[in-house]
Design a protein around this motif. Structure first.
Motif, PDB file in Angstrom:
ATOM      1  N   PHE A  76       0.858  -1.169   0.128  1.00 34.25           N
ATOM      2  CA  PHE A  76       0.139   0.133   0.066  1.00 34.25           C
ATOM      3  C   PHE A  76       0.672   1.286  -0.010  1.00 34.25           C
ATOM      4  N   LEU A  77       1.841   1.132   0.745  1.00 38.22           N
ATOM      5  CA  LEU A  77       2.530   2.546   1.064  1.00 38.22           C
ATOM      6  C   LEU A  77       3.542   2.962  -0.317  1.00 38.22           C
ATOM      7  N   PRO A  78       4.001   2.091  -1.042  1.00 35.95           N
ATOM      8  CA  PRO A  78       4.548   2.474  -2.361  1.00 35.95           C
ATOM      9  C   PRO A  78       3.482   2.809  -3.177  1.00 35.95           C
ATOM     10  N   GLU A  79       2.490   2.211  -3.706  1.00 34.14           N
ATOM     11  CA  GLU A  79       1.277   2.555  -4.232  1.00 34.14           C
ATOM     12  C   GLU A  79       0.974   4.065  -4.052  1.00 34.14           C
ATOM     13  N   LYS A  80       0.870   4.501  -2.778  1.00 31.93           N
ATOM     14  CA  LYS A  80       0.362   5.691  -2.480  1.00 31.93           C
ATOM     15  C   LYS A  80       1.427   6.828  -2.690  1.00 31.93           C
ATOM     16  N   GLY A  81       2.636   6.265  -2.827  1.00 33.14           N
ATOM     17  CA  GLY A  81       3.655   7.153  -2.999  1.00 33.14           C
ATOM     18  C   GLY A  81       4.481   7.759  -1.705  1.00 33.14           C
ATOM     19  N   TYR A  82       4.178   7.111  -0.684  1.00 36.87           N
ATOM     20  CA  TYR A  82       4.851   7.658   0.608  1.00 36.87           C
ATOM     21  C   TYR A  82       6.289   7.161   0.674  1.00 36.87           C
ATOM     22  N   ILE A  83       6.728   6.079   0.083  1.00 33.22           N
ATOM     23  CA  ILE A  83       7.942   5.335  -0.041  1.00 33.22           C
ATOM     24  C   ILE A  83       8.502   5.902  -1.394  1.00 33.22           C
ATOM     25  N   LEU A  84       9.853   6.556  -1.358  1.00 33.84           N
ATOM     26  CA  LEU A  84      10.262   7.107  -2.668  1.00 33.84           C
ATOM     27  C   LEU A  84      11.744   7.082  -2.579  1.00 33.84           C
ATOM     28  N   ARG A  94       4.824  13.421  -2.106  1.00 32.52           N
ATOM     29  CA  ARG A  94       5.952  14.633  -1.827  1.00 32.52           C
ATOM     30  C   ARG A  94       7.148  14.684  -2.588  1.00 32.52           C
ATOM     31  N   GLU A  95       7.782  15.507  -2.512  1.00 30.72           N
ATOM     32  CA  GLU A  95       9.158  15.763  -3.276  1.00 30.72           C
ATOM     33  C   GLU A  95      10.296  14.558  -2.985  1.00 30.72           C
ATOM     34  N   PHE A  96      11.041  14.230  -3.848  1.00 34.49           N
ATOM     35  CA  PHE A  96      12.064  13.235  -3.590  1.00 34.49           C
ATOM     36  C   PHE A  96      13.295  13.266  -4.380  1.00 34.49           C
ATOM     37  N   THR A  97      14.466  12.970  -3.797  1.00 39.70           N
ATOM     38  CA  THR A  97      15.678  13.057  -4.824  1.00 39.70           C
ATOM     39  C   THR A  97      16.370  11.524  -4.735  1.00 39.70           C
ATOM     40  N   PRO A  98      16.228  10.893  -5.999  1.00 32.25           N
ATOM     41  CA  PRO A  98      17.116   9.867  -5.974  1.00 32.25           C
ATOM     42  C   PRO A  98      18.598   9.635  -5.890  1.00 32.25           C
ATOM     43  N   ARG A  99      18.968   8.904  -5.312  1.00 33.53           N
ATOM     44  CA  ARG A  99      20.406   8.666  -5.083  1.00 33.53           C
ATOM     45  C   ARG A  99      21.047   7.436  -5.737  1.00 33.53           C
ATOM     46  N   TYR A 100      22.357   7.396  -6.142  1.00 33.36           N
ATOM     47  CA  TYR A 100      22.791   6.284  -7.155  1.00 33.36           C
ATOM     48  C   TYR A 100      24.166   6.030  -6.393  1.00 33.36           C
ATOM     49  N   PRO A 101      24.766   4.639  -6.636  1.00 35.72           N
ATOM     50  CA  PRO A 101      26.163   4.455  -6.245  1.00 35.72           C
ATOM     51  C   PRO A 101      26.939   4.948  -6.976  1.00 35.72           C
ATOM     52  N   ASP A 102      28.238   5.204  -6.500  1.00 36.05           N
ATOM     53  CA  ASP A 102      29.418   5.625  -7.537  1.00 36.05           C
ATOM     54  C   ASP A 102      29.928   4.678  -8.282  1.00 36.05           C
ATOM     55  N   SER A 103      30.316   4.834  -9.381  1.00 40.47           N
ATOM     56  CA  SER A 103      30.891   3.786 -10.223  1.00 40.47           C
ATOM     57  C   SER A 103      32.043   3.125  -9.538  1.00 40.47           C
ATOM     58  N   ASP A 104      32.739   3.603  -8.673  1.00 38.54           N
ATOM     59  CA  ASP A 104      33.689   3.009  -8.118  1.00 38.54           C
ATOM     60  C   ASP A 104      33.561   2.659  -6.721  1.00 38.54           C
ATOM     61  N   ALA A 105      32.355   2.387  -6.558  1.00 37.63           N
ATOM     62  CA  ALA A 105      31.827   2.025  -5.188  1.00 37.63           C
ATOM     63  C   ALA A 105      32.608   0.796  -4.545  1.00 37.63           C
ATOM     64  N   ALA A 106      32.867   0.708  -3.255  1.00 36.53           N
ATOM     65  CA  ALA A 106      33.476  -0.415  -2.784  1.00 36.53           C
ATOM     66  C   ALA A 106      32.466  -1.552  -2.084  1.00 36.53           C
ATOM     67  N   TYR A 107      32.473  -2.635  -2.895  1.00 33.13           N
ATOM     68  CA  TYR A 107      31.364  -3.659  -2.408  1.00 33.13           C
ATOM     69  C   TYR A 107      32.268  -4.717  -1.588  1.00 33.13           C
ATOM     70  N   ALA A 108      31.476  -5.224  -0.624  1.00 33.15           N
ATOM     71  CA  ALA A 108      32.315  -6.368   0.182  1.00 33.15           C
ATOM     72  C   ALA A 108      32.321  -7.652  -0.497  1.00 33.15           C
ATOM     73  N   ARG A 109      31.299  -7.758  -1.557  1.00 34.13           N
ATOM     74  CA  ARG A 109      31.584  -9.062  -2.303  1.00 34.13           C
ATOM     75  C   ARG A 109      30.357  -8.591  -3.372  1.00 34.13           C
ATOM     76  N   ARG A 110      30.527  -9.753  -4.407  1.00 35.85           N
ATOM     77  CA  ARG A 110      29.827  -9.620  -5.667  1.00 35.85           C
ATOM     78  C   ARG A 110      29.148 -10.908  -5.699  1.00 35.85           C
ATOM     79  N   GLU A 111      27.901 -10.974  -6.277  1.00 37.25           N
ATOM     80  CA  GLU A 111      27.243 -12.240  -6.643  1.00 37.25           C
ATOM     81  C   GLU A 111      26.523 -11.979  -7.902  1.00 37.25           C
ATOM     82  N   THR A 112      26.941 -13.096  -8.651  1.00 37.60           N
ATOM     83  CA  THR A 112      26.317 -13.000  -9.993  1.00 37.60           C
ATOM     84  C   THR A 112      25.319 -14.219 -10.530  1.00 37.60           C
ATOM     85  N   PHE A 113      24.150 -13.803 -11.091  1.00 42.74           N
ATOM     86  CA  PHE A 113      23.517 -14.768 -11.508  1.00 42.74           C
ATOM     87  C   PHE A 113      23.121 -14.798 -13.052  1.00 42.74           C
ATOM     88  N   ASP A 114      22.977 -15.894 -13.826  1.00 39.04           N
ATOM     89  CA  ASP A 114      22.614 -15.812 -14.915  1.00 39.04           C
ATOM     90  C   ASP A 114      21.092 -16.277 -15.131  1.00 39.04           C
TER      91      ASP A 114
END
Lengths: 429, 171
Positions: free
Chosen positions: A104-112, A242-262
């Motif tokens: 319900f909350l995402p539908e009503k735009g309360y989580i952005l 309400r208003e919102f500002t999306p955030r993004y990871p940096d291209s050189d973000a330091a990840y603890a680990r990576r998992e990949t799935f095909d």
């Protein structure tokens, strides 16, 4: 070193440097509780000496777990939460106009996108589908957020999960997240964040993304976040309260680990009793006979879930010895499914369609299992006693697998019931 | 968290989830005494009957995984447990335990050594867990400074009250 998405969101909400491992005081954009966690939160709020919530439009209470109230005790508990919400003038919706909080909350735009959201429910992580740091806490933590508008969060290490390749029609968000939990275990991301990306995500409908984010907590994660893309922003813009500002990871973000799935090689999977990480391909589970199927919950009660299950069941019948319970997660989903004729498909097949509620998922009401009974469920947990008797068994699977199982009366791979053309047509949008 | 505790250990395995600590069917109350009666019922129906006040729960990895229900640490307190020792805790349970004043200690070595029935003593100030039955002592890693501040304030409720008072004075 660059920031991961979760680290970038924390940094934007704190005056601290927000380095990994640091405990930061953060401003909270939205905070909510339900009919189980709300009453104790209200009590803690009063004990804190608080007299008003930090922002009436950013604090909410949603009755969804035991409602429509299953007995006198739950009615009294729900009433306490409702009285608090009315006294505070905060957001509150009655049965009939609400739904499962995480739908319900995402539908009503309360989580952005870019938000920090705290909810007194562990599946608050569902909001991560929108690129929000949305995470579950207990009632006292939530009360402090209502009082102060802030909380403490440790900047977690992040596991980056990439889905590659083209997703076949029989692979749903549920199969993707169960495959991850099966690989990394129920504590594989404990105290960490999961960040989802990869070209396999691009075509993935929002509803499937919600399913994936929803079960991040089943891997122990604090949050399961999707990097916002055009699909995310379109969903958010069309609904934002309400208003919102999306955030993004940096291209050189330091990840603890990576998992990949095909995705090309992925098939329907199920989590067998009694742990969400006891995951196997459905065809390797031995087709156990079942007594009940539950299609719904904050994991899989969204429109696409109901739609795919209905399309599979169209013109078929639920096996005579099986109870099939279908619960749309909100009234938006309920009404859309009604308009499309999906609810009629279920009832003509011999399933029961109930009003939006968390009920069966937590063994609350409307689908409790007796000793020795076995259920295929689209919910998120199959712990001992989760849906009723501690001697019952719960198998977690996608809505397609659940619908196929309802028809055959045994845990069934949907490919054993439907042709390849059927799955191609499912990917219409 | 100033007192030391001692009691008998009740040992459980990995991934003890909040549904077995306190099943959802009892979540129509948040009263400590009521919830305490049903603590661990679905994994050990005799736990509450057999344990004595001050005894402790000892478990493996990921204790308290699952639901955010604060009712889980409240039920453990309500049953009369003095503390929980585990190899690791699930994130929300960890926060909830601190918030409701249930002492918890993350110590994989102690958790591995202790068996049901062992006499265990914990000194939170010195940061030690002693398995008196086996004659072994383990060190517990201290809480992060902010959490120590939260604990010494008496938990999240008094901490939040203090923050609100500071704001009122500042305004």
């Amino acid at each position: 070193m660059g920031r991961t998405l979760v680290s970038a969101i924390i940094a934007a909400h704190s005056s601290q440097k927000a380095m990994e491992g640091e405990i930061c005081q953060v401003k909270v954009d939205f905070a909510f509780a339900n009919d189980i966690t709300g009453a104790p939160a209200a009590e803690s709020f009063r004990e804190m000496g608080a007299d008003r919530v930090f922002d009436r439009e950013r604090c909410a209470l949603l009755p969804d777990h035991f409602t429509p109230n299953k007995d006198i005790a739950s009615a009294e508990q729900t009433k306490k939460g409702k009285e608090f919400a009315r006294e505070q003038g905060m957001l509150y919706w009655e049965v009939g106009r609400v739904g499962i909080e995480h739908a319900f909350l995402p539908e009503k735009g309360y989580i952005l996108p870019g938000d920090i959201v705290l909810g007194a429910d562990s599946h608050t992580c569902t909001g991560g589908a929108l690129g929000a740091l949305s995470t579950g806490v207990g009632s006292t933590d939530l009360a402090a957020v209502w009082a102060l508008g802030e909380t403490w969060l440790k900047v977690p290490p992040t596991v980056r999960v990439d889905f590659r390749g083209k997703r076949p029609g029989w692979v749903t968000g549920k199969d993707m997240i169960l495959s991850l939990i099966g690989r990394i275990s129920v504590q594989g991301a404990r105290y960490m964040a999961l960040e989802f990306g990869g070209e396999g995500i691009e075509s993935l409908p929002m509803d499937d993304r919600f399913t994936i984010a929803n079960m991040a907590v089943e891997a122990g994660a604090k949050a399961g976040v999707f990097v916002p893309d055009e699909k995310t922003l379109e969903y958010a813009r069309s609904r934002a309260a309400r208003e919102f500002t999306p955030r993004y990871p940096d291209s050189d973000a330091a990840y603890a680990r990576r998992e990949t799935f095909d995705l090309d090689t992925m098939g329907p999977v199920a989590a067998m009793p009694h742990s969400p990480d006891n995951v196997k391909p459905v065809r390797e589970c031995g087709s156990p006979e079942i007594d009940q199927v539950f299609i719904g919950a904050c994991t899989n009660g969204r429109f696409r879930d109901i739609e795919t299950a209905a399309k599979l069941m169209e013109g078929k019948k639920v096996a005579p010895h099986v109870r099939c319970i279908v619960i749309p997660a909100s009234y938006e989903v309920y009404n859309a499914a009604m308009d499309k004729g999906y609810l009629r498909i279920f009832t003509e097949a011999g399933a029961v369609v109930c009003t939006p509620t968390c009920g069966p998922c937590l063994g609350g009401h409307m689908g409790i299992l007796a000793a020795g009974e076995r259920c295929v469920s689209t919910s998120n947990r199959n712990f001992v006693g989760r849906m009723g008797s501690p001697k019952s068994e719960l198998i977690l699977a996608s809505p397609l697998t659940a619908a196929a199982s309802a028809v055959t009366g045994r845990l069934t791979d949907p490919r054993d019931v439907m042709s390849e053309d059927f799955f191609k047509n499912l990917e219409g949008k | 968290m100033t007192n030391s505790f001692s009691g008998k250990a009740w040992k459980y395995g990995d991934h003890i989830d909040t549904d077995v600590i306190i099943p959802a069917r009892y979540l129509v109350s948040s009263d400590e005494a009521v919830l305490g009666k049903y603590c661990m019922e679905d994994i050990d129906k005799d736990f509450v009957r057999n344990m004595s006040r001050g005894d402790m729960i000892v478990a493996g990895e990921n204790f308290g995984c699952g639901s955010s229900r604060e009712h889980a640490p409240i039920a453990i307190k309500g049953a009369g447990c003095s503390c929980v020792i585990a190899a690791s805790f699930a994130r929300i349970f960890y926060r909830n335990a601190i918030n409701v004043g249930l002492p918890i200690f993350e110590c994989p070595e102690a958790a591995a050594s202790i068996e049901t029935g062992d006499e265990v003593a914990v000194d939170p100030i010195a940061g030690t867990i002693e398995n008196r039955t086996k004659g072994m002592t383990f060190r517990v890693a201290p809480f992060a400074p902010f959490l120590q501040e939260l604990i010494s304030a008496g938990g999240l409720i008094p901490y939040a009250r203090r923050r609100l008072e500071e704001r009122r004075k500042g305004a």
